[in-house]
Design a protein around this motif. Structure first.
Motif, PDB file in Angstrom:
ATOM      1  N   ASN A  37      -7.168  -4.273  -1.621  1.00 55.42           N
ATOM      2  CA  ASN A  37      -5.952  -4.430  -0.817  1.00 55.42           C
ATOM      3  C   ASN A  37      -5.434  -5.859  -0.733  1.00 55.42           C
ATOM      4  OD1 ASN A  37      -6.602  -1.753  -0.461  1.00 55.42           O
ATOM      5  ND2 ASN A  37      -5.857  -1.705   1.620  1.00 55.42           N
ATOM      6  N   GLU A  39      -3.075  -8.018  -2.937  1.00 58.88           N
ATOM      7  CA  GLU A  39      -2.209  -7.852  -4.107  1.00 58.88           C
ATOM      8  C   GLU A  39      -0.893  -8.596  -3.903  1.00 58.88           C
ATOM      9  OE1 GLU A  39       0.683  -6.187  -3.348  1.00 58.88           O
ATOM     10  OE2 GLU A  39       0.053  -5.328  -1.467  1.00 58.88           O
ATOM     11  N   GLY A 111       1.619  -3.922   4.984  1.00 59.94           N
ATOM     12  CA  GLY A 111       0.195  -3.825   4.667  1.00 59.94           C
ATOM     13  C   GLY A 111      -0.578  -3.086   5.735  1.00 59.94           C
ATOM     14  N   ASP A 142      -6.495  -1.709   5.672  1.00 58.61           N
ATOM     15  CA  ASP A 142      -5.135  -2.018   6.110  1.00 58.61           C
ATOM     16  C   ASP A 142      -5.067  -3.377   6.798  1.00 58.61           C
ATOM     17  OD1 ASP A 142      -4.186   0.360   5.074  1.00 58.61           O
ATOM     18  OD2 ASP A 142      -4.361   1.439   6.965  1.00 58.61           O
ATOM     19  N   HIS A 145      -5.151  -5.818   4.044  1.00 60.88           N
ATOM     20  CA  HIS A 145      -3.851  -5.767   3.377  1.00 60.88           C
ATOM     21  C   HIS A 145      -2.808  -6.543   4.179  1.00 60.88           C
ATOM     22  CE1 HIS A 145      -1.093  -2.864   0.895  1.00 60.88           C
ATOM     23  NE2 HIS A 145      -0.947  -4.117   0.540  1.00 60.88           N
ATOM     24  N   ASN A 149      -1.190  -9.945   2.768  1.00 62.66           N
ATOM     25  CA  ASN A 149       0.256  -9.931   2.526  1.00 62.66           C
ATOM     26  C   ASN A 149       0.952 -11.077   3.247  1.00 62.66           C
ATOM     27  OD1 ASN A 149       0.317  -7.747   0.808  1.00 62.66           O
ATOM     28  ND2 ASN A 149       1.256  -6.341   2.263  1.00 62.66           N
TER      29      ASN A 149
END
Length: 170
Positions: A37, A39, A111, A142, A145, A149
């Motif tokens: 997660n 990216e 995210g 999450d 993420h 992010n």
């Protein structure tokens, strides 16, 4: 920066830019696949939408299709068909307030909600238990993420925006 107009015909430079966006999305996602997660695809979708408007959906759907070719067309792939275009719609709706801090916040929320958005097919195929289980199991991912992010967009949006402003036609 002049905003893209969706009614104007696409030119060769824009088409090439969309192809580069799609290629970068796939390449960087595959290269960073070992980091769960984390990216840069969210950043690239935001930048593509800020500069290309709704046309960025061409790059997004090319990315989604190639991801299916690489990893197989499983239930997760169905998620990608609506989750990434949803980000395009959110960015397009907020385009008037374009600011790196706004995009970092949007990327963070995206995210954080990614797993919940991806749970829809699990609710449909496995019922409430499968959907809720998917959401709960994904909370640590999450959170990762969300944080990644925010960091990626906060660090890279502004410099990449400046580069793209010189490369893409106004």
């Amino acid at each position: 920066m002049k905003r893209p107009t969706p009614s104007a015909p696409i030119n060769l430079r824009q088409l090439a830019a969309l192809a580069v966006f799609a290629a970068l999305m796939v390449t960087l996602q595959v290269a960073m696949a070992q980091l769960p997660n984390i990216e840069p695809v969210t950043l690239l979708v935001i930048l593509a939408t800020v500069f290309m408007g709704p046309r960025s959906l061409l790059a997004v759907f090319a990315f989604v299709f190639v991801e299916g070719l690489i990893y197989g067309f499983h239930i997760w792939w169905i998620n990608y068909l609506y989750v990434w275009p949803l980000l395009v719609l959110i960015v397009w709706a907020l385009r008037r307030w374009s600011h790196p801090l706004l995009w970092a916040v949007v990327a963070g929320f995206f995210g954080l909600l990614f797993g919940t958005l991806c749970s829809i097919p699990y609710f449909i195929t496995g019922g409430w238990g499968a959907g809720i289980g998917y959401i709960i199991q994904g909370i640590p991912f999450d959170l990762t993420h969300c944080i990644s992010n925010i960091a990626i967009v906060a660090l890279l949006f502004y410099p990449l925006e400046k580069v793209l402003a010189r490369v893409l036609p106004k």
